[in-house]
Design an enzyme around this catalytic site. Sequence first.
Site, short mmCIF file in Angstrom:
data_model
loop_
_atom_site.label_atom_id
_atom_site.label_comp_id
_atom_site.label_asym_id
_atom_site.label_seq_id
_atom_site.Cartn_x
_atom_site.Cartn_y
_atom_site.Cartn_z
N GLY A 1 -66.38 80.74 -13.81
CA GLY A 1 -65.50 81.74 -14.37
C GLY A 1 -65.36 81.54 -15.87
O GLY A 1 -65.99 80.66 -16.47
N VAL A 2 -64.52 82.36 -16.50
CA VAL A 2 -64.34 82.27 -17.94
C VAL A 2 -63.08 81.48 -18.27
O VAL A 2 -62.18 81.33 -17.44
CB VAL A 2 -64.26 83.68 -18.57
N GLY A 3 -63.03 80.97 -19.49
CA GLY A 3 -61.83 80.29 -19.95
C GLY A 3 -62.06 78.85 -20.35
O GLY A 3 -63.18 78.32 -20.27
N ASN A 4 -60.99 78.21 -20.78
CA ASN A 4 -61.08 76.84 -21.31
C ASN A 4 -61.50 75.83 -20.26
O ASN A 4 -62.27 74.91 -20.54
CB ASN A 4 -59.73 76.43 -21.90
N GLU B 1 -71.87 85.38 -13.27
CA GLU B 1 -71.59 86.71 -13.80
C GLU B 1 -71.65 86.76 -15.31
O GLU B 1 -72.19 87.70 -15.90
CB GLU B 1 -70.18 87.15 -13.37
N ASN C 1 -55.13 89.93 -14.35
CA ASN C 1 -56.39 90.61 -14.67
C ASN C 1 -57.02 91.24 -13.43
O ASN C 1 -57.31 92.41 -13.41
CB ASN C 1 -57.39 89.62 -15.29
N GLY D 1 -65.11 88.52 -9.80
CA GLY D 1 -66.17 88.17 -8.87
C GLY D 1 -65.93 86.87 -8.13
O GLY D 1 -66.79 86.42 -7.37
N LYS E 1 -45.91 76.80 -18.11
CA LYS E 1 -44.64 77.09 -18.78
C LYS E 1 -43.84 75.81 -19.02
O LYS E 1 -42.66 75.70 -18.64
CB LYS E 1 -43.79 78.07 -17.97
#
Length: 502
Positions: free
Chosen positions: A268-271, A293, A383, A387, A407
């Site tokens: 997946g995307v992100g840090n 993807e 979001n 996928g 948080k």
Amino acid sequence: MTTRIAHAGLAARRMSAEQAAGLILPGMTVGMSGFTGAGYPKAVPLALATRIAAAHERGDKFALRILTGASTAPELDGALARVGGIDFRLPYQSDPELRARINAGQIEYMDIHLGQVAQYAWCGFLGKIDVALIEVAGILPDGRLLPSTSVGNNKTWLDLADKVILEVNRRQPEGLDGMHDIYYGTALPPHRKPIPLLQPGDRIGEPYLRCDLDKVIAVVESDAPDRLGRFAPPDEASRRIAGHLVEFFHHEIAAGRLGDQLLPLQSGVGNIANAVLGGLREGGFRGLTAFTEVIQDGMLELIGDGTIEMASATSLSLSPEGVEEFVRRIDFYRQHIVLRPQEMSNHAELVRRLGCIAMNGMVEADLYGNVNSTHVAGSRIINGIGGSGDFARNGFLSCFMSPSTAKDGAISALVPMVSHVDHTEHDVGLVVTEQGLADLRGLSPKQRARAVIAQCAHPDYRPMLQDYFDRACRDSYGKHTPHLLNEALSWHQRYLDSGSMR
């Protein structure tokens, strides 16, 4: 290519973005290009938003059904949402303006597995598609289309739409020519045949998109970059998550369940995803493959240094620096990257055949391994599922990752019961936080709960989870998956009431 519009007939249909926007009428369903901030049309949507705003000032109704590959950018989702120009949207989004209006009930939103969108469209579940608005990098002399930095659902929209508007973006690198593989061999049940792809780098289709040229009503020239953000460097929690996962891979290799080159990676995307990819390099892996993807900066770096030998995806979601590197060495990357339609990149048959290792983020997981990856407190969409479900259900190994708290510690990512279920316990193999990794394979519900509490929960919340589980084992209606129904979602309600789950 000596010109980006090399077909004489289509060159004669050039017009301004404003003129093309005038061909899109209220109530239409528009299939647009774009996947994770790449390859979306950039001129016509802005002109369309201006036209919609003017219509609303006159008191006229004007809203559209918008279908894409995945998320786009402010010039499309944000601009149209801001003027009230969207009344229905699928299958994935990430724009703050659009998200706010979805959560306010002003826009209907369908969250759907990305691998299912093309089939839904072909089967007629989404209704008639009036217009396809597709960004391309160029038009060949015979009318075939050179795809841009994302393929997404473009093939499907071009095939099914009554009319087509093409945006030819001069900013898209011409070196993309030869990087795409567009497969035209799909069919609907019961006439399907096996898809002849056996390795991530196999080419089974064509390098260009086909289009019925009689359907093209406008060609618009644009010159604008994909609007992609930068991910912050991995923080300490992300690096620890990556370390746990890489250590697990080495353990699986030693146990004979994985080879030295693992299996095709989906990320997946992100840090966190970037941190895990970086961890693979640091862990000494070489010659890996990816069937995923999105290729973002972290994966591009691994392709560049040989850690990943071949990557198949549907989109290039790169930062400005990543784009610069990609263009600088595009001849090299064209030998190691294949871009496909998302009905191929996310196809259940291919994910299962290749045995992908799925690595995705999550919002929260519960004691028994159910995962929520889309909603806050069960009702506010973030979001979408994207996928991740295509790979979690069908892959060889399904990993879900998150810091154990959010948080500033007010929220625990491990809870008695998730407030929304995207991935059931049956599709989740590993849960990983900075605290540790819980291997849930082969475990009963109660065994999974003990592993999640011991390995993944933050120390501030571990006693609370243990207390809930102990009392549920004693007092639950059933003992197979113990729950206290009057308390199962109390942590979420406590957060809404007080601002903390503690």
